[in-house]
Design an enzyme around this catalytic site. Structure first.
Site, PDB file in Angstrom:
ATOM      1  CG  ASP A 106      -2.049   0.913   1.159  1.00 19.60           C
ATOM      2  OD1 ASP A 106      -2.209   1.542   0.109  1.00 19.60           O
ATOM      3  OD2 ASP A 106      -2.818   0.998   2.133  1.00 19.60           O
ATOM      4  CB  CYS A 151      -6.449   2.845  -1.459  1.00 19.58           C
ATOM      5  SG  CYS A 151      -4.944   3.348  -0.649  1.00 19.58           S
ATOM      6  CG  HIS A 167      -9.873   1.049   0.994  1.00 23.22           C
ATOM      7  ND1 HIS A 167      -8.868   1.959   0.806  1.00 23.22           N
ATOM      8  CD2 HIS A 167     -10.943   1.760   1.450  1.00 23.22           C
ATOM      9  CE1 HIS A 167      -9.287   3.159   1.156  1.00 23.22           C
ATOM     10  NE2 HIS A 167     -10.546   3.058   1.546  1.00 23.22           N
ATOM     11  CG  HIS A 224      -1.657   4.545  -5.171  1.00 27.55           C
ATOM     12  ND1 HIS A 224      -0.920   5.173  -4.208  1.00 27.55           N
ATOM     13  CD2 HIS A 224      -2.792   4.129  -4.562  1.00 27.55           C
ATOM     14  CE1 HIS A 224      -1.589   5.159  -3.073  1.00 27.55           C
ATOM     15  NE2 HIS A 224      -2.725   4.513  -3.247  1.00 27.55           N
TER      16      HIS A 224
END
Ligand SMILES: *[C@@H]1O[C@H](CO)[C@@H](O)[C@H](O)[C@H]1NC(C)=O
Ligand SMILES: *[C@@H]1O[C@H](CO)[C@@H](O)[C@H](O)[C@H]1NC(C)=O
Length: 591
Positions: free
Chosen positions: A33, A73, A135, A357
């Site tokens: 993440d 996210c 998420h 990302h």
């Protein structure tokens, strides 16, 4: 005699079908993440220790031009699991809405009509599990039951966090906040006092019964208590109407769930990485020699704020709390890989490692230290739409004996490619054959299996880069060139590639925050100018040809593909709804 014959036949059938099952490899996806492409040894960082990820790269294929489909996210994870741009199903922000799913109890979620890799592999008889961060929305019914979380998206096992880690999950926050300086609280306390006095006055004057007074008193106090709760713990009065108080955030969103049960509330951060990894290691052990292959989607809470690290690993790196976090996650990957080796699964397991990302450039903690990642020489980072640093992510595929080792591939690829690629590598049919009743849908990713296995070049390819719901750029990989055309670009302060500083700092993708370049797009050729230093002059033939093609491509795209409104636009779908909140009645602390 006949009996024996029968037994022999049955044993043979079992052997043959057992053999057939073992043809399909296991799949392990390791998702980091907010990890920047500049944060790993195997991507050129010489001061951070990531031996396990580096080993993965040396045993597999390292993708150097690997792209995310979003710079935040929720949309990026949706793209990863479905192979489709998240704008197609509204799982992206819009002007004035939250940019991602903020609450466990929000309605916004990955629609059940979308097919995840979990659903596809489940249909192919895999045992499937997600460990860690989901998420993609829970959309639970009353009292947090019957959620549309991972369990309805093809993951048979879920052990992890329904949303994401946030700074608020750290420390102890106050529930009883009474702030005499706040006009709202002054008004509430004032009116409550006046009501009580009035009640007492009426009791004397009109000789109400004690019970009546008590009843009114309780009703009034209850009314004031609710008003206090809403005005204190919900932040409707701020620009960010979806925000809640730190206490509410920690208590309602900081959950650890096991399948549909909340097992920790609030979440205990210390040792969370180890706890999640232990679950995955056990999952591998339990299914290593089972009847069929398994799919493990291990989605780390790391390296997102609040950057906590187990005391045994804290302070070891040369890059503060952020570096400690990266190195701790690397150790987690080491443990998962060791479990595969221990159970002799290296040659029967496809491993895919990536980050969702780019690193968060603007992120500083309360003490003023930078705690965000580093995107090498690429400009920009998390939340900045089409900026290269926002979407250029590490990506490593490893499958011993099938995918070559120590190879780097510089062709543009995307995390959108995961679903078709894994199905292809695993020698499974693509989703429409795997799930024959599926309504037709377009997959935006493509299979890169032959590129990975044999280095066969891909045909020309276009990637669309969104900033939330808005298209900011397109990339065209063609004949060895990689053109990137911006039609919208962030207005950064002179000489800077970020919108400011702070954990809550996030660039807007809309209106005054961006320059509209549609009439005169900015064009780069990343094959000769990877860091976007010299735009191609608009006077050149090359510019005219490429820009004409890409503008036309976008026109046709917009004519054909209609994006629904953002799922976060309806306030009632985006706020924390206490009535759909999953909760835990008897949570005891983990040891
Ligand atoms: C390595 O990573 C750290 C942490 O993000 C960063 O500060 C440093 O600049 C990176 N070094 C290189 C050479 O990229
Ligand atoms: C999954 O199992 C079913 C029932 O055993 C079988 O018919 C089907 O072919 C299997 N699917 C795959 C992709 O192996």
């Amino acid at each position: 005699m006949l009996n024996r014959f029968f037994i022999l036949v049955i044993v043979l059938i079992a052997l043959v079908s057992g053999d057939k099952k073992s043809q399909h490899p296991n799949v392990v996806v390791l998702l980091a993440d907010d990890l920047g492409i500049g944060d790993l040894g195997c991507y050129g960082n010489n001061t951070i220790n990531t031996p396990n990820i580096d080993k993965l790269a040396s045993e597999g294929v390292r993708l150097t031009h690997h792209l995310s489909a979003a710079s935040l996210c929720t949309p990026s994870r949706a793209a990863l699991l479905t192979g489709r741009y998240p704008a197609r199903y509204g799982l992206v922000g819009e002007d004035g809405t939250p940019p991602v799913i903020v609450h466990v109890s929000s309605r916004a979620s990955l629609p059940l009509t979308e097919i995840t890799l979990g659903r596809a592999l489940e249909a192919a008889n895999y045992t499937t599990a997600i460990v860690g961060k989901w998420h993609l929305g829970m959309n639970c019914a009353l009292l947090g039951r019957d959620c549309d979380g991972p369990k309805k998206h093809g993951f048979q096992h879920f052990y992890g966090i329904p949303t994401t880690l946030v700074e608020e999950f750290r420390g102890n926050h106050r529930f009883w906040i009474i702030d005499f300086n706040q006009p709202l609280h002054q008004a509430l306390i004032g009116s409550w006092l006046i009501s009580v006095v009035t009640l007492l006055y009426f009791r004397q004057k009109m000789e109400f019964q004690c019970m009546t007074i008590l009843f009114f008193g309780i009703c009034l106090s209850f009314f004031f208590l609710i008003s206090w709760f809403v005005s204190t713990h919900y932040r409707f009065h701020t620009l960010k109407w979806w925000k809640v108080s730190p206490w509410l955030d920690q208590f309602m969103n900081g959950l650890l769930m096991y399948d549909n049960q909340v097992i920790e509330q609030p979440l205990q951060l210390d040792g969370l990485m180890q706890n999640l990894v232990s679950f995955s290691v056990k999952f591998i052990a339990d299914h290593a020699h089972g009847d069929g292959p398994f799919f493990l989607y291990h989605s780390f809470g790391h390296v997102h704020t609040p950057m906590f690290t187990h005391p045994s690993m804290a302070g070891k790196s040369r890059h503060g709390r952020y570096g400690d976090n990266v190195e701790e996650m690397d150790a987690g990957i080491g443990a998962i890989m060791a479990a595969l080796t221990e159970h002799n699964l290296d040659e029967t397991t496809i491993v895919y490692f990536l980050s969702d990302h780019g690193g968060h450039l603007e992120c500083v903690d309360n003490e003023g230290h930078r705690v965000g990642g580093h995107n090498g020489l690429f400009k920009g980072g998390k939340g900045q739409g089409a900026s290269e640093g926002a979407i250029r992510v590490p990506g490593i595929y490893r499958w011993k004996g099938h995918i070559p080792s120590s190879v780097s591939i510089h062709e543009p690829t995307s995390l959108l490619d995961m679903l078709p690629t894994i199905l292809d590598l695993a020698n499974l049919p693509q989703i429409h054959d795997l799930l024959p009743n599926l309504p037709a849908r377009e997959i935006d990713g493509v299979s890169i299996a032959s590129l990975l296995m044999r280095g066969e070049p891909q045909t020309a390819r276009v990637f669309i880069h969104h900033c939330q719901r808005s298209i900011h750029a397109v990339r065209w990989a063609k004949d060895g060139h990689v053109y990137k055309m911006y039609i919208k670009k962030h207005k950064f302060p002179e000489g800077s590639h970020q919108c400011g500083w702070g954990i809550m700092n996030l660039c807007s993708c809309f209106d005054e925050s961006v320059t509209d370049l549609t009439d005169k797009p900015l064009l780069f050729d990343l094959s000769s100018d990877p860091y976007e230093d010299d735009p191609i002059s608009s006077a050149t033939e090359e510019y005219k040809e490429v820009v004409t093609y890409l503008l036309d491509y976008l026109d046709r795209w917009q004519e054909r593909v209609h994006y629904p409104p953002s799922q976060f636009r309806k306030k009632s779908d985006a706020i924390l709804s206490l009535w759909t909140q999953p909760f835990c009645l008897d949570c005891t602390k983990r040891n």
